[in-house]
Design a protein around this motif. Structure first.
Motif, PDB file in Angstrom:
ATOM      1  N   PHE A   7     -13.445 -14.005 -29.591  1.00 51.76           N
ATOM      2  CA  PHE A   7     -13.039 -13.353 -28.518  1.00 51.76           C
ATOM      3  C   PHE A   7     -14.009 -12.660 -27.729  1.00 51.76           C
ATOM      4  O   PHE A   7     -14.448 -11.491 -27.605  1.00 51.76           O
ATOM      5  CB  PHE A   7     -11.794 -12.338 -28.720  1.00 51.76           C
ATOM      6  N   PRO A   8     -14.850 -13.641 -26.972  1.00 46.31           N
ATOM      7  CA  PRO A   8     -15.991 -13.002 -26.272  1.00 46.31           C
ATOM      8  C   PRO A   8     -15.501 -11.993 -25.277  1.00 46.31           C
ATOM      9  O   PRO A   8     -16.074 -10.789 -24.900  1.00 46.31           O
ATOM     10  CB  PRO A   8     -16.525 -14.084 -25.488  1.00 46.31           C
ATOM     11  N   GLU A   9     -14.265 -12.363 -24.549  1.00 40.43           N
ATOM     12  CA  GLU A   9     -13.576 -11.342 -23.716  1.00 40.43           C
ATOM     13  C   GLU A   9     -12.484 -10.722 -24.366  1.00 40.43           C
ATOM     14  O   GLU A   9     -11.488 -11.103 -24.979  1.00 40.43           O
ATOM     15  CB  GLU A   9     -12.814 -12.050 -22.721  1.00 40.43           C
ATOM     16  N   LYS A  10     -12.740  -9.461 -24.746  1.00 38.08           N
ATOM     17  CA  LYS A  10     -11.943  -8.598 -25.701  1.00 38.08           C
ATOM     18  C   LYS A  10     -10.559  -8.348 -25.193  1.00 38.08           C
ATOM     19  O   LYS A  10      -9.746  -8.313 -26.287  1.00 38.08           O
ATOM     20  CB  LYS A  10     -12.764  -7.174 -25.878  1.00 38.08           C
ATOM     21  N   GLU A  11     -10.342  -8.375 -24.215  1.00 43.05           N
ATOM     22  CA  GLU A  11      -8.961  -7.883 -23.626  1.00 43.05           C
ATOM     23  C   GLU A  11      -7.926  -9.064 -23.633  1.00 43.05           C
ATOM     24  O   GLU A  11      -7.122  -8.873 -23.079  1.00 43.05           O
ATOM     25  CB  GLU A  11      -9.050  -7.213 -22.399  1.00 43.05           C
ATOM     26  N   THR A  12      -8.692 -10.436 -24.305  1.00 36.91           N
ATOM     27  CA  THR A  12      -7.664 -11.496 -24.038  1.00 36.91           C
ATOM     28  C   THR A  12      -7.181 -11.794 -25.516  1.00 36.91           C
ATOM     29  O   THR A  12      -6.647 -13.087 -25.545  1.00 36.91           O
ATOM     30  CB  THR A  12      -8.698 -12.814 -23.739  1.00 36.91           C
ATOM     31  N   VAL A  13      -7.156 -10.866 -26.650  1.00 37.95           N
ATOM     32  CA  VAL A  13      -7.072 -11.363 -27.520  1.00 37.95           C
ATOM     33  C   VAL A  13      -5.140 -11.556 -27.961  1.00 37.95           C
ATOM     34  O   VAL A  13      -4.746 -12.826 -28.189  1.00 37.95           O
ATOM     35  CB  VAL A  13      -7.204 -10.271 -28.768  1.00 37.95           C
ATOM     36  N   PHE A  14      -4.570 -10.964 -27.239  1.00 38.22           N
ATOM     37  CA  PHE A  14      -3.047 -11.180 -27.424  1.00 38.22           C
ATOM     38  C   PHE A  14      -2.798 -12.184 -26.351  1.00 38.22           C
ATOM     39  O   PHE A  14      -1.805 -13.116 -26.566  1.00 38.22           O
ATOM     40  CB  PHE A  14      -2.285 -10.032 -27.108  1.00 38.22           C
TER      41      PHE A  14
ATOM     42  N   ALA B 259       5.092  -8.688 -22.515  1.00 44.74           N
ATOM     43  CA  ALA B 259       5.010  -9.197 -21.166  1.00 44.74           C
ATOM     44  C   ALA B 259       3.626  -9.268 -20.596  1.00 44.74           C
ATOM     45  O   ALA B 259       3.307 -10.465 -20.017  1.00 44.74           O
ATOM     46  CB  ALA B 259       6.107  -8.435 -20.165  1.00 44.74           C
ATOM     47  N   GLN B 260       3.198  -8.158 -20.525  1.00 44.68           N
ATOM     48  CA  GLN B 260       1.860  -8.021 -19.643  1.00 44.68           C
ATOM     49  C   GLN B 260       0.852  -8.937 -20.449  1.00 44.68           C
ATOM     50  O   GLN B 260      -0.126  -9.490 -19.775  1.00 44.68           O
ATOM     51  CB  GLN B 260       1.493  -6.610 -19.558  1.00 44.68           C
ATOM     52  N   GLY B 261       0.819  -9.126 -21.911  1.00 45.33           N
ATOM     53  CA  GLY B 261      -0.264  -9.924 -22.733  1.00 45.33           C
ATOM     54  C   GLY B 261       0.033 -11.468 -22.438  1.00 45.33           C
ATOM     55  O   GLY B 261      -0.897 -12.041 -22.135  1.00 45.33           O
ATOM     56  N   LEU B 262       1.332 -11.868 -22.354  1.00 47.50           N
ATOM     57  CA  LEU B 262       1.633 -13.085 -22.062  1.00 47.50           C
ATOM     58  C   LEU B 262       1.211 -13.649 -20.821  1.00 47.50           C
ATOM     59  O   LEU B 262       0.870 -14.693 -20.588  1.00 47.50           O
ATOM     60  CB  LEU B 262       3.179 -13.275 -22.463  1.00 47.50           C
ATOM     61  N   GLY B 263       1.656 -12.730 -19.760  1.00 45.48           N
ATOM     62  CA  GLY B 263       1.347 -13.188 -18.575  1.00 45.48           C
ATOM     63  C   GLY B 263      -0.126 -12.953 -17.947  1.00 45.48           C
ATOM     64  O   GLY B 263      -0.503 -13.165 -16.790  1.00 45.48           O
ATOM     65  N   GLY B 264      -0.916 -12.371 -18.810  1.00 51.25           N
ATOM     66  CA  GLY B 264      -2.343 -11.934 -18.299  1.00 51.25           C
ATOM     67  C   GLY B 264      -2.346 -11.065 -17.368  1.00 51.25           C
ATOM     68  O   GLY B 264      -3.129 -11.187 -16.335  1.00 51.25           O
ATOM     69  N   LEU B 265      -1.451 -10.100 -17.473  1.00 52.52           N
ATOM     70  CA  LEU B 265      -1.293  -9.066 -16.067  1.00 52.52           C
ATOM     71  C   LEU B 265      -1.884  -7.733 -16.622  1.00 52.52           C
ATOM     72  O   LEU B 265      -1.646  -7.181 -17.686  1.00 52.52           O
ATOM     73  CB  LEU B 265       0.247  -8.866 -15.899  1.00 52.52           C
ATOM     74  N   ARG B 266      -2.523  -7.089 -15.589  1.00 46.85           N
ATOM     75  CA  ARG B 266      -2.866  -5.446 -15.866  1.00 46.85           C
ATOM     76  C   ARG B 266      -1.566  -4.802 -14.920  1.00 46.85           C
ATOM     77  O   ARG B 266      -1.874  -4.653 -13.897  1.00 46.85           O
ATOM     78  CB  ARG B 266      -3.976  -5.313 -15.287  1.00 46.85           C
ATOM     79  N   PRO B 267      -0.837  -4.301 -15.684  1.00 44.53           N
ATOM     80  CA  PRO B 267       0.216  -3.576 -14.993  1.00 44.53           C
ATOM     81  C   PRO B 267      -0.034  -2.340 -14.343  1.00 44.53           C
ATOM     82  O   PRO B 267      -1.042  -1.765 -14.717  1.00 44.53           O
ATOM     83  CB  PRO B 267       1.351  -3.483 -16.117  1.00 44.53           C
TER      84      PRO B 267
END
Length: 598
Positions: A352-359, A529-537
């Motif tokens: 995961f080079p982009e750490k915030e994309t794990v989930f 929900a935010q992880g699946l959608g790739g959203l920063r709520p």
């Protein structure tokens, strides 16, 4: 410029008025698609009906050429844009605008659908080896959400394919599985290097909601990948009714005749085989020369003790790596603490080079709603949300039990949470305020054709009713049309209720399809929900903070879920450490003692 040339010389003036705006090039591309793909159908019939074939002898040949080509240059630079332009202009002038509009809409839909279908494997994240009908959501979910800008790394894709091969090799009812199973039947049997298959068995925490279960599922899977183990799950909590099988040609369900199954309910921090308890009582030697036990239970639920938390220490992982069966019970997203372990840090950075994309990646890889749940999702979306220009999700965890005071005027006695929702949505331009003065509502309302749908998810119907009535009875100050929907209101969370959990997963997934998201603090429902959608709520402010000075909400700086209860002591140290003071592991926005990836 070519697009503008095409518009100017080929499309009639009424159509020009419609499309000559800041999106003119995009609309021109749609028109090109219409002329290229639809002209031989209804339009060709109109051409023949009005006698254009005689006036435009090129029509048949040009149409045939248009249908064959995959580029727009036929209309832009070929005969249709030179000596025969007058014929196409004549056709465009005679075709009523009302006939053209449906084709424009269809072209728009087709273009987006075509692009999405090309990425139904989510950039290589998913394996193509499934029958689509067995799990409609696996390849069909791409049609309901925007294309993700976050692509999985080639290393992650390779690792997932390798894991799928391992799962086939070591899955239930294989020779390797049965060989490893013998250690449970014969605990005294020596474990050798030839026992290549090792397992993680996930036991869901009994009182967990769907959000917590999805977080512990993704966490346990990543741990299994990192330790070259196979993930099996206990399906006693109706997991099969919620999710499709994620791995091709095999199953992740633990068999009903698994020898430890009758003990699942008794595993806790005091169990003789609980790793923390074994370390506390020194029943496991730290020497690697001793034969490891056939199985170990890992207690990773929210109330685990300091001995249980040794799971996150390299030294203890090296002890456990020889144990054939690791049974995990968790209701937490414990992945951030795996990133803090030197043993896994390098491998995780490659994955995961982009750490915030794990989930975001692992959730979309594992969490595929069953066909029954997918039916709930798609029917609701198509009926209430599909036609809106913008979709806003509001996920509400009710804090009415905290006894917080009302903050609004006496005329509108909204609770604290309702105030925060309204102020946040207006302040961040997510939803408009309304004109409540009936005498001025008609005069002051701006004309605007934009439509917004608001999806409210809450156990209570109170918030939905307030929002729905507000926008139904008063015009929005922007003139936008605002409609508010709520799929269900169960009033209370119901553990181990399959129908309740199916509705919950459907609503989590619907939230993940929104364009913007407002979530409640601490809520694992919103995290998924935010992880699946790739959203920063937009996270509503924690009700335990200062209410008068704090902002109503703040934008999440990462789409990752929060690990609510990370270890507070360093491995081998008896003093507290700040586990959220790292470059890419920091404290959560909604819980200052929790940690998340950034």
């Amino acid at each position: 410029m070519k697009h503008r040339y095409f518009i100017k010389h080929v499309v009639s003036v009424p159509v020009l008025d419609m499309i000559m705006n800041e999106e003119s090039i995009e609309h021109a591309q749609k028109l090109i698609w219409v002329f290229r793909h639809a002209l031989s159908g209804v339009f060709l019939a109109l051409i023949l009906r009005h006698g254009f074939a005689a006036k435009c002898p090129f029509s048949s040949s040009v149409l045939e050429e248009i249908m064959k080509t995959k580029k727009s240059t036929v209309l832009l630079g070929g005969r249709a844009a030179t000596e025969d332009t007058s014929c196409l202009l004549l056709i465009a002038q005679r075709i009523p605008l009302l006939i053209l509009i449906p084709f424009l809409r269809f072209a728009d839909s087709h273009a987006h659908t075509s692009d999405k279908l090309k990425d139904k494997l989510l950039g290589g994240l998913l394996s193509p080896g499934f029958h689509e009908s067995s799990c409609l959501s696996r390849y069909g979910s791409i049609l309901y959400r925007k294309l993700s800008p976050h692509k999985p790394s080639p290393y992650l894709i390779s690792k997932l394919r390798n894991y799928e091969s391992l799962h086939k090799q070591c899955g239930t009812n294989t020779e390797s599985y049965n060989a490893t199973l013998n250690h449970l039947y014969r605990p005294s049997h020596d474990i050798s290097d030839n026992d290549t298959c090792k397992y993680v068995v996930l036991l869901f925490y009994g009182h967990s909601g769907v959000g917590n279960r999805m977080l512990s599922l993704v966490s346990s899977f990543l741990f299994a990948v990192l330790t070259n183990r196979l993930l099996l799950i206990d399906q006693g909590d109706d997991v099969a009714a919620l999710l499709c099988e994620p791995f091709p040609d095999t199953t992740w369900a633990i068999p009903l005749d698994f020898p430890l199954r009758n003990q699942f309910g008794r595993f806790d921090s005091n169990h003789p085989h609980c790793y923390g308890n074994m370390m506390k009582n020194k029943t496991v030697e730290l020497s690697m020369d001793d034969s490891p036990p056939p199985f170990v239970f890992l207690n990773l639920v929210h109330d685990y003790n300091e001995h249980d938390k040794r799971f996150f220490c390299d030294r203890d992982e090296n002890i456990m790596k020889e144990v054939p069966w690791l049974l995990i019970r968790s209701n937490q997203y414990f992945i951030p603490s795996l990133f803090l372990m030197p043993l896994f840090e390098k491998e995780l950075s490659k994955l995961f080079p982009e750490k915030e994309t794990v989930f975001h990646h692992l959730g979309r890889y594992l969490v595929h709603p069953s066909n029954q749940v997918w039916g709930l999702i798609t029917r609701y979306y198509e009926t209430y949300l599909a036609e809106s220009d913008e979709r806003i999700g509001i996920q509400i965890r009710d804090f009415s039990s905290t006894g917080l005071p009302f903050q609004s005027s006496k005329e509108l006695p909204f609770t604290y949470m309702m105030d925060r929702i309204l102020n946040c949505s207006a302040q961040e331009n997510l939803l408009p305020r309304v004109i409540t003065n009936a005498q001025n509502s008609v005069l002051n309302a701006t004309r605007n054709t934009k439509t917004k749908s608001v999806l409210v998810t809450s156990l209570s119907s109170w918030y939905f009713e307030k929002l729905r009535n507000m926008y139904r009875d008063n015009p929005a100050i922007t003139g936008e049309s605002i409609t508010v929907f709520q799929p269900s209101h169960e009033e209370s969370q119901q553990s181990n209720n399959a129908q309740h959990d199916m509705k919950a997963l459907a609503e989590i997934y619907l939230l993940s399809l929104m364009d913007e998201l407002i979530t409640s603090p601490w809520s694992t429902f919103g995290y998924v929900a935010q992880g699946l959608g790739g959203l920063r709520p937009w996270i509503l402010s924690n009700p335990l903070r200062e209410m008068d000075s704090d902002l109503p909400c703040r934008r999440a700086t990462s789409m990752e879920p929060c690990f609510h209860y990370p270890p507070s002591y360093g491995c081998g140290a008896k003093t507290g450490i700040d586990t959220g003071a790292r470059e890419y592991v920091r404290h959560c926005e909604d819980i200052n003692w929790g940690i998340k990836l950034f």
